[in-house]
Design a protein around this motif. Sequence first.
Motif, PDB file in Angstrom:
ATOM      1  N   TYR A  16      53.184  -7.231  46.140  1.00 33.57           N
ATOM      2  CA  TYR A  16      51.800  -7.337  45.711  1.00 33.57           C
ATOM      3  C   TYR A  16      51.604  -8.726  45.134  1.00 33.57           C
ATOM      4  O   TYR A  16      52.411  -9.184  44.332  1.00 33.57           O
ATOM      5  N   ASN A  17      50.556  -9.388  45.536  1.00 30.15           N
ATOM      6  CA  ASN A  17      50.226 -10.695  44.979  1.00 30.15           C
ATOM      7  C   ASN A  17      49.122 -10.508  43.953  1.00 30.15           C
ATOM      8  O   ASN A  17      48.066  -9.981  44.269  1.00 30.15           O
ATOM      9  N   PHE A  18      49.371 -10.930  42.732  1.00 26.76           N
ATOM     10  CA  PHE A  18      48.371 -10.800  41.690  1.00 26.76           C
ATOM     11  C   PHE A  18      48.112 -12.164  41.084  1.00 26.76           C
ATOM     12  O   PHE A  18      48.941 -13.056  41.152  1.00 26.76           O
ATOM     13  N   ARG A  19      46.946 -12.320  40.477  1.00 32.56           N
ATOM     14  CA  ARG A  19      46.552 -13.613  39.933  1.00 32.56           C
ATOM     15  C   ARG A  19      46.885 -13.752  38.454  1.00 32.56           C
ATOM     16  O   ARG A  19      47.296 -14.799  38.010  1.00 32.56           O
ATOM     17  N   ASP A  20      46.655 -12.703  37.689  1.00 31.76           N
ATOM     18  CA  ASP A  20      46.812 -12.807  36.247  1.00 31.76           C
ATOM     19  C   ASP A  20      48.090 -12.118  35.777  1.00 31.76           C
ATOM     20  O   ASP A  20      49.078 -12.769  35.505  1.00 31.76           O
ATOM     21  N   LYS A  21      48.066 -10.796  35.682  1.00 24.32           N
ATOM     22  CA  LYS A  21      49.222 -10.026  35.224  1.00 24.32           C
ATOM     23  C   LYS A  21      49.574  -8.966  36.251  1.00 24.32           C
ATOM     24  O   LYS A  21      48.722  -8.496  36.990  1.00 24.32           O
ATOM     25  N   ASP A  22      50.822  -8.566  36.233  1.00 22.98           N
ATOM     26  CA  ASP A  22      51.282  -7.475  37.076  1.00 22.98           C
ATOM     27  C   ASP A  22      50.514  -6.210  36.690  1.00 22.98           C
ATOM     28  O   ASP A  22      50.458  -5.854  35.513  1.00 22.98           O
ATOM     29  N   PRO A  23      49.897  -5.514  37.647  1.00 23.99           N
ATOM     30  CA  PRO A  23      49.116  -4.313  37.327  1.00 23.99           C
ATOM     31  C   PRO A  23      49.922  -3.207  36.652  1.00 23.99           C
ATOM     32  O   PRO A  23      49.353  -2.355  35.980  1.00 23.99           O
ATOM     33  N   VAL A  24      51.241  -3.214  36.801  1.00 21.19           N
ATOM     34  CA  VAL A  24      52.050  -2.182  36.150  1.00 21.19           C
ATOM     35  C   VAL A  24      51.929  -2.290  34.629  1.00 21.19           C
ATOM     36  O   VAL A  24      52.073  -1.293  33.921  1.00 21.19           O
ATOM     37  N   ILE A  25      51.610  -3.480  34.106  1.00 23.29           N
ATOM     38  CA  ILE A  25      51.426  -3.644  32.661  1.00 23.29           C
ATOM     39  C   ILE A  25      50.248  -2.794  32.186  1.00 23.29           C
ATOM     40  O   ILE A  25      50.346  -2.098  31.174  1.00 23.29           O
ATOM     41  N   ASP A  26      49.133  -2.833  32.910  1.00 18.51           N
ATOM     42  CA  ASP A  26      47.971  -2.024  32.526  1.00 18.51           C
ATOM     43  C   ASP A  26      48.263  -0.534  32.641  1.00 18.51           C
ATOM     44  O   ASP A  26      47.856   0.256  31.788  1.00 18.51           O
ATOM     45  N   GLN A  27      48.966  -0.142  33.701  1.00 20.10           N
ATOM     46  CA  GLN A  27      49.309   1.270  33.870  1.00 20.10           C
ATOM     47  C   GLN A  27      50.220   1.744  32.744  1.00 20.10           C
ATOM     48  O   GLN A  27      50.043   2.831  32.199  1.00 20.10           O
ATOM     49  N   THR A  61      53.029 -12.257  28.910  1.00 20.11           N
ATOM     50  CA  THR A  61      53.972 -11.837  29.945  1.00 20.11           C
ATOM     51  C   THR A  61      53.206 -11.476  31.209  1.00 20.11           C
ATOM     52  O   THR A  61      52.315 -10.641  31.186  1.00 20.11           O
ATOM     53  N   ARG A  62      53.554 -12.128  32.308  1.00 22.24           N
ATOM     54  CA  ARG A  62      52.876 -11.867  33.582  1.00 22.24           C
ATOM     55  C   ARG A  62      53.624 -10.857  34.432  1.00 22.24           C
ATOM     56  O   ARG A  62      53.025 -10.069  35.143  1.00 22.24           O
ATOM     57  N   ARG A  63      54.950 -10.920  34.403  1.00 22.75           N
ATOM     58  CA  ARG A  63      55.752 -10.067  35.281  1.00 22.75           C
ATOM     59  C   ARG A  63      56.968  -9.548  34.512  1.00 22.75           C
ATOM     60  O   ARG A  63      57.990 -10.217  34.429  1.00 22.75           O
ATOM     61  N   PRO A  64      56.879  -8.333  33.959  1.00 25.28           N
ATOM     62  CA  PRO A  64      58.021  -7.789  33.217  1.00 25.28           C
ATOM     63  C   PRO A  64      59.160  -7.409  34.157  1.00 25.28           C
ATOM     64  O   PRO A  64      58.939  -7.153  35.343  1.00 25.28           O
TER      65      PRO A  64
END
Length: 94
Positions: A16-27, A61-64
Motif C-alpha cells: 500500500y502506498n500512503f502519503r502521510d501515515k500508515d493506515p494501520v496506525i488509525d485502526q 511515526t509514519r510506519r511502525p
Amino acid sequence: MPRKNKIRTIRVYKSYNFRDKDPVIDQLRTAVADSGASYEDIQADSGVTTQTLKAWFHGGTRRPQFCTVQAVARVIGYDLQMVRASPKVKLLTG
C-alpha cells in the motif's frame, strides 16, 4: 452455556502506498481506545513503550514495525490479518 471469545481482527495489506501515515496506525488507535486499556497497561503486557505508542498516535511515526503493531494488537484482543490486494482466482484441474 459458555461464551466463545470472538476473535477480532485488524486487516493489514500486502502492499500500500500512503502519503502521510500508515493506515494501520488509525485502526490501532481506534482499537486501543475501544479496549479501554491505558498506555501503561499496554506497555506492561506487550513490552511496547508508552513513548512508542504516543509517537504512533500523536507524533511523527509514519510506519511502525510490524512486530510492535502485532504485540499491541494481541494485548488488546486483536489478531492481524493479511489481505491480498487484488485476489486472483486459480482453477485447479486434476
